[in-house]
Scaffold this active site. Structure first.
Site, PDB file in Angstrom:
ATOM      1  N   CYS A   2       0.847  -1.186   0.000  1.00 10.39           N
ATOM      2  CA  CYS A   2       0.000   0.000   0.000  1.00 10.39           C
ATOM      3  C   CYS A   2       0.892   1.249   0.000  1.00 10.39           C
ATOM      4  O   CYS A   2       2.090   1.156   0.173  1.00 10.39           O
ATOM      5  CB  CYS A   2      -0.870   0.017   1.260  1.00 10.39           C
ATOM      6  SG  CYS A   2      -1.738  -1.511   1.556  1.00 10.39           S
ATOM      7  N   ARG A  27       1.567   1.828  -6.012  1.00  9.90           N
ATOM      8  CA  ARG A  27       1.849   0.826  -4.977  1.00  9.90           C
ATOM      9  C   ARG A  27       0.612   0.013  -4.596  1.00  9.90           C
ATOM     10  O   ARG A  27       0.718  -1.036  -3.972  1.00  9.90           O
ATOM     11  CB  ARG A  27       2.403   1.500  -3.721  1.00  9.90           C
ATOM     12  CG  ARG A  27       3.696   2.279  -3.917  1.00  9.90           C
ATOM     13  CD  ARG A  27       4.066   3.020  -2.658  1.00  9.90           C
ATOM     14  NE  ARG A  27       4.271   2.093  -1.564  1.00  9.90           N
ATOM     15  CZ  ARG A  27       5.430   1.496  -1.297  1.00  9.90           C
ATOM     16  NH1 ARG A  27       6.471   1.748  -2.071  1.00  9.90           N
ATOM     17  NH2 ARG A  27       5.562   0.657  -0.301  1.00  9.90           N
ATOM     18  N   TRP A  73      -3.600  -1.931  -1.328  1.00  7.64           N
ATOM     19  CA  TRP A  73      -3.546  -3.181  -2.099  1.00  7.64           C
ATOM     20  C   TRP A  73      -3.922  -4.263  -1.094  1.00  7.64           C
ATOM     21  O   TRP A  73      -3.142  -4.560  -0.182  1.00  7.64           O
ATOM     22  CB  TRP A  73      -2.158  -3.420  -2.683  1.00  7.64           C
ATOM     23  CG  TRP A  73      -2.073  -4.643  -3.540  1.00  7.64           C
ATOM     24  CD1 TRP A  73      -2.581  -4.810  -4.801  1.00  7.64           C
ATOM     25  CD2 TRP A  73      -1.474  -5.903  -3.202  1.00  7.64           C
ATOM     26  NE1 TRP A  73      -2.304  -6.068  -5.266  1.00  7.64           N
ATOM     27  CE2 TRP A  73      -1.646  -6.769  -4.308  1.00  7.64           C
ATOM     28  CE3 TRP A  73      -0.820  -6.375  -2.081  1.00  7.64           C
ATOM     29  CZ2 TRP A  73      -1.162  -8.075  -4.322  1.00  7.64           C
ATOM     30  CZ3 TRP A  73      -0.340  -7.682  -2.089  1.00  7.64           C
ATOM     31  CH2 TRP A  73      -0.517  -8.510  -3.193  1.00  7.64           C
ATOM     32  N   ASN A  99       0.739  -0.047   6.277  1.00  9.49           N
ATOM     33  CA  ASN A  99       1.192  -0.831   5.120  1.00  9.49           C
ATOM     34  C   ASN A  99       1.970  -2.010   5.680  1.00  9.49           C
ATOM     35  O   ASN A  99       2.946  -1.825   6.403  1.00  9.49           O
ATOM     36  CB  ASN A  99       2.089   0.005   4.193  1.00  9.49           C
ATOM     37  CG  ASN A  99       2.700  -0.842   3.083  1.00  9.49           C
ATOM     38  OD1 ASN A  99       2.112  -1.848   2.681  1.00  9.49           O
ATOM     39  ND2 ASN A  99       3.870  -0.461   2.603  1.00  9.49           N
ATOM     40  N   GLY A 100       1.539  -3.225   5.361  1.00  7.34           N
ATOM     41  CA  GLY A 100       2.251  -4.417   5.838  1.00  7.34           C
ATOM     42  C   GLY A 100       1.256  -5.499   6.211  1.00  7.34           C
ATOM     43  O   GLY A 100       0.100  -5.458   5.812  1.00  7.34           O
ATOM     44  N   GLU A 485      10.647 -13.227 -19.794  1.00 11.28           N
ATOM     45  CA  GLU A 485      10.313 -11.825 -19.484  1.00 11.28           C
ATOM     46  C   GLU A 485       9.249 -11.304 -20.443  1.00 11.28           C
ATOM     47  O   GLU A 485       8.299 -10.627 -20.042  1.00 11.28           O
ATOM     48  CB  GLU A 485      11.580 -10.983 -19.536  1.00 11.28           C
ATOM     49  CG  GLU A 485      11.381  -9.490 -19.363  1.00 11.28           C
ATOM     50  CD  GLU A 485      10.692  -9.102 -18.059  1.00 11.28           C
ATOM     51  OE1 GLU A 485      10.561  -9.953 -17.159  1.00 11.28           O
ATOM     52  OE2 GLU A 485      10.234  -7.955 -17.972  1.00 11.28           O
ATOM     53  N   LYS A 489       5.577  -9.853 -19.300  1.00  6.24           N
ATOM     54  CA  LYS A 489       5.105  -8.514 -19.686  1.00  6.24           C
ATOM     55  C   LYS A 489       3.709  -8.591 -20.277  1.00  6.24           C
ATOM     56  O   LYS A 489       2.823  -7.841 -19.933  1.00  6.24           O
ATOM     57  CB  LYS A 489       6.056  -7.875 -20.716  1.00  6.24           C
ATOM     58  CG  LYS A 489       7.346  -7.354 -20.179  1.00  6.24           C
ATOM     59  CD  LYS A 489       7.231  -6.097 -19.344  1.00  6.24           C
ATOM     60  CE  LYS A 489       7.144  -6.257 -17.876  1.00  6.24           C
ATOM     61  NZ  LYS A 489       7.953  -7.061 -17.074  1.00  6.24           N
ATOM     62  N   GLU A 492       0.925  -9.758 -17.650  1.00  4.10           N
ATOM     63  CA  GLU A 492       0.624  -8.899 -16.489  1.00  4.10           C
ATOM     64  C   GLU A 492      -0.052  -7.592 -16.888  1.00  4.10           C
ATOM     65  O   GLU A 492      -0.671  -6.940 -16.049  1.00  4.10           O
ATOM     66  CB  GLU A 492       1.870  -8.618 -15.656  1.00  4.10           C
ATOM     67  CG  GLU A 492       2.911  -7.745 -16.295  1.00  4.10           C
ATOM     68  CD  GLU A 492       4.049  -7.424 -15.324  1.00  4.10           C
ATOM     69  OE1 GLU A 492       3.816  -7.268 -14.115  1.00  4.10           O
ATOM     70  OE2 GLU A 492       5.190  -7.336 -15.790  1.00  4.10           O
ATOM     71  N   HIS A 508       9.199 -31.389 -25.926  1.00  2.45           N
ATOM     72  CA  HIS A 508       8.925 -32.227 -24.739  1.00  2.45           C
ATOM     73  C   HIS A 508       7.526 -31.960 -24.182  1.00  2.45           C
ATOM     74  O   HIS A 508       7.317 -31.964 -22.976  1.00  2.45           O
ATOM     75  CB  HIS A 508      10.011 -31.969 -23.687  1.00  2.45           C
ATOM     76  CG  HIS A 508      11.380 -32.230 -24.216  1.00  2.45           C
ATOM     77  ND1 HIS A 508      11.909 -33.496 -24.346  1.00  2.45           N
ATOM     78  CD2 HIS A 508      12.294 -31.394 -24.741  1.00  2.45           C
ATOM     79  CE1 HIS A 508      13.108 -33.432 -24.877  1.00  2.45           C
ATOM     80  NE2 HIS A 508      13.373 -32.164 -25.131  1.00  2.45           N
ATOM     81  N   LYS A 607       3.146  -2.385  -7.503  1.00  3.49           N
ATOM     82  CA  LYS A 607       4.492  -2.184  -8.027  1.00  3.49           C
ATOM     83  C   LYS A 607       5.544  -2.932  -7.227  1.00  3.49           C
ATOM     84  O   LYS A 607       6.508  -3.442  -7.768  1.00  3.49           O
ATOM     85  CB  LYS A 607       4.842  -0.693  -8.033  1.00  3.49           C
ATOM     86  CG  LYS A 607       6.222  -0.373  -8.597  1.00  3.49           C
ATOM     87  CD  LYS A 607       6.369  -0.845 -10.028  1.00  3.49           C
ATOM     88  CE  LYS A 607       7.761  -0.607 -10.581  1.00  3.49           C
ATOM     89  NZ  LYS A 607       7.948  -1.240 -11.903  1.00  3.49           N
TER      90      LYS A 607
HETATM   91  C1  AGP Z   1       7.558  -7.008 -13.143  1.00  4.07           C
HETATM   92  O1  AGP Z   1       6.964  -6.473 -14.309  1.00  4.07           O
HETATM   93  C2  AGP Z   1       6.544  -7.219 -12.053  1.00  4.07           C
HETATM   94  N1  AGP Z   1       5.888  -6.030 -11.742  1.00  4.07           N
HETATM   95  C3  AGP Z   1       7.091  -7.991 -10.879  1.00  4.07           C
HETATM   96  O2  AGP Z   1       7.359  -9.291 -11.346  1.00  4.07           O
HETATM   97  C4  AGP Z   1       8.381  -7.452 -10.206  1.00  4.07           C
HETATM   98  O3  AGP Z   1       9.487  -7.628 -11.062  1.00  4.07           O
HETATM   99  C5  AGP Z   1       8.625  -8.296  -8.939  1.00  4.07           C
HETATM  100  O4  AGP Z   1       7.542  -8.093  -8.068  1.00  4.07           O
HETATM  101  C6  AGP Z   1       9.927  -7.949  -8.235  1.00  4.07           C
HETATM  102  O5  AGP Z   1       9.898  -6.616  -7.805  1.00  4.07           O
HETATM  103  P1  AGP Z   1      11.275  -5.925  -7.333  1.00  4.07           P
HETATM  104  O6  AGP Z   1      12.184  -5.936  -8.513  1.00  4.07           O
HETATM  105  O7  AGP Z   1      10.871  -4.547  -6.908  1.00  4.07           O
HETATM  106  O8  AGP Z   1      11.814  -6.762  -6.201  1.00  4.07           O
END
Ligand code: AGP
Length: 612
Positions: A2, A27, A73, A99-100, A485, A489, A492, A508, A607
């Site tokens: 959050c 966030r 969040w 937050n936590g 990767e 992308k 997500e 396989h 994020k």
């Molecule tokens: C990447 O596009 C994602 N948002 C997510 O996988 C991110 O890379 C992951 O949560 C790790 O975050 P960080 O690099 O801040 O540790």
């Protein structure tokens, strides 16, 4: 995770708080709320984005020169008005934002229910405010002491700010496991989860450390003590951040801006660390650990998500040219499996935010087993930057888009520098090869610039696949992590299912998925494994798969068999990920936009995952 914001001073608090929430919305954005003190303690909170809260308070009394605000969040309790923060005590005299995760909240809640407290929400956070209230009343202590006593009973992670109408001259903030920054203004204070809501008011900040409690007073006094009541002197740092980095600057989305920033961000990652004329690679932040790295029996990379993908590129780099054994671990797995760690192992923790809970826990576990842990982070002063033994900042600038782009290529750049530095010191590559590689590396930002010019071609391809139900991404060697990767992308931000695989793995099992409805993205540069990848493309082609290939410019062979091709400049195999990732970022961006997805704040995501 959050976003939390607080203000205390002489200005009207609401405009500062709501703008702070907008800066922190990346966030978490499923609900938001604000508490304002103007004699009365007023709380307004609403499910949905910060804009919903702004509409909701239009006719309300939002006066007051101190307050706290929160964008959520959800971890415990669904996103709705009631579960949004701030949370009131029963007496409505005090309120909290958090937050936590409070891991022992159910035990605490049962005790409070037995003492007659009524809970309005399903959140773990609400136990904090009732416990603070209960302790204040029963032990006749002030707010700060009640917060301290409460936190000594709490297990879990927290960044909290507490406000009280009975002590209207102060805010009480505390931190453990979730980030909290205090901005020191001109007789006023700003508190936030990171520096982005603070930078436009002041560059003087104090990063709270775990187990610290700050009492922030209207008279400009900042008192920091630990949960054991030991006094700490605030360590004031200067922010490197500037406001322009937090704006879209003409781009439709932060993600697009950050994709286009990559020539500059890679250049900034290299700055001061690569000197071709002198044949030097120098990472000042880990200079004291160079020998440890060079003599490491094993390097273990720990990370999550995109950072884990960067770590996988790092494995290929470090083993290929530095000849050091490398293992890449998901931090969330490493922290719970009984791994074997030796004192001669060097860990590299990769994290854009520097706040990912699993990565933090993995670091602490590795350190508890005697290993050295180096960090690769993008946020200065972040938790991981502070708890690792040393590290290198990626200097990519703030990454606001939830989908990581420039941070990935910056992380790979740092890992490339590390591999080159170790290779040179270990003599595992010749001096001439080393010089050839660093000369090529210096030119990579220009080749990224050139790669970005293919954006229109990629956008046209996106148009054809915006309704696809599935995607496969295939690569070999250095480009296997790029396939992973690219798939991440796409899924997500466009919510299309996508999987990345080593191209040879198709035979396989996954090849059973291939038919005329399956777009398959191949990363097929003209490097070592080119012919192998070409054969894999033929295998998919012969089963009617639709081929989108990332090829080296001028390649005519693959153009004959692929349905769509995107060219990237020729470069060394080890630098291809810095180029081949770019078209995949752009592809996912345009598909997501065409599907009217929220590119910068995709559903269910945040994020930085500061909870496990
Ligand atoms: C990447 O596009 C994602 N948002 C997510 O996988 C991110 O890379 C992951 O949560 C790790 O975050 P960080 O690099 O801040 O540790």
């Amino acid at each position: 995770m959050c976003g939390i914001v607080g203000y205390i001073g002489e200005k009207q608090a609401y405009p500062i708080l709501i703008k702070g929430l907008q800066r922190l919305e990346y966030r978490g954005y499923d609900s938001a709320g604000v508490a304002l003190l103007n004699g009365d303690l007023n709380i307004y909170k609403k499910s949905g984005k910060v804009a919903e809260l702004e509409n909701f308070v239009k006719e309300k009394d939002i006066s007051g020169t101190m307050g706290v605000a929160h964008t959520r969040w959800a971890t415990h309790g669904e996103p709705n008005d009631i579960n949004a923060h701030p949370h009131f005590s029963q007496s409505k005299d005090i309120a909290i934002i958090h937050n936590g995760i409070i891991e022992n909240y159910s035990v605490l809640k049962d005790e409070l229910l037995n003492r007659g407290y009524k809970f309005t929400s399903n959140t773990d956070s609400e136990v904090l405010i009732h416990l603070i209230d209960d302790i204040q009343k029963n032990e006749k202590v002030n707010l700060a002491q009640a917060v301290r006593i409460t936190l000594n009973q709490v297990i879990g992670a927290y960044a909290i700010v507490v406000i009280s109408k009975n002590e209207p001259d102060k805010l009480v903030a505390a931190k453990k496991g979730s980030p909290l920054v205090i901005g020191i203004g001109n007789g006023d204070f700003y508190i936030a989860s990171d520096a982005t809501p603070i930078v436009e008011y002041t560059k003087n900040v104090v990063y709270l450390n775990d187990y610290e409690i700050a009492v922030i007073k209207k008279n400009g006094n900042l008192d920091i003590r630990t949960t054991k009541n030991e006094k700490h002197t605030p360590y004031i740092q200067k922010l490197e951040l500037n406001l322009s980095q937090l704006q879209k600057e003409g781009f439709e989305h932060f993600m697009l801006k950050e994709i286009y920033e990559q020539p500059r961000s890679i250049k900034d990652s290299l700055r001061g660390r690569l000197n071709v004329n002198k044949g030097l690679v120098f990472l000042g932040g880990i200079a004291d650990y160079e020998q440890k790295l060079i003599n490491a029996e094993k390097i273990v990379i720990i990370a999550c998500g995109t950072s884990w993908h960067a770590g996988l590129v790092g494995e290929y780099l470090l083993e290929d040219i530095a000849r050091v054994p490398v293992e890449v671990e998901y931090a969330s797995e490493f922290r719970y499996r009984n791994s074997v760690v030796s004192e001669n192992d060097v860990f590299i923790a990769i994290s854009q935010s520097g706040e990912t809970a699993d990565t933090i826990a993995a670091i602490e576990l590795a350190q508890s087993k005697g290993a050295t842990v180096l960090g690769i982070c993008n946020v200065v002063g972040s938790t991981i930057a502070r708890i690792t033994d040393a590290g290198s900042y990626t200097h990519a600038g703030p990454e606001i888009g939830v989908a990581s782009t420039k941070a990935f290529t910056a992380q790979v750049t740092i890992l490339t520098l590390m591999a080159l530095m170790i290779a040179k010191k270990r003599g595992s590559i010749s001096t001439s090869k080393f010089h050839q590689l660093i000369t090529e590396l210096e030119g990579i930002p220009d080749k990224v610039e050139k790669t970005l010019k293919a954006s229109n071609i990629v956008e046209a391809i996106a148009e054809k696949f915006k309704y696809a139900k599935n995607f496969l991404y295939l690569g070999r060697g250095y480009n296997f992590p790029v396939a992973l990767e690219g798939a991440l992308k796409l899924k997500e931000i466009s919510y299309i299912h996508a999987e990345g695989y080593p191209a040879a793995e198709m035979k396989h099992g996954p090849i059973a998925l291939i038919d005329e409805n399956m777009p398959v993205v191949f990363i097929a540069p003209k490097t070592g494994l080119y012919e192998k990848v070409k054969s894999n493309i033929e295998e998919v082609k012969s089963r009617k798969g639709v081929i989108i290939a990332i090829v080296t410019e001028g390649d005519t062979d693959i153009k004959k068999i692929a349905d769509y091709t995107v060219e990237i400049p020729q470069t060394e195999a080890m630098f291809v990920p810095l180029l081949s990732t770019i078209p995949l970022q752009i592809l996912s961006y345009h598909i997501a936009v065409m599907r009217n997805c929220n590119v910068d704040q995709p559903r269910n995501l945040a994020k930085s995952v500061t909870v496990e």
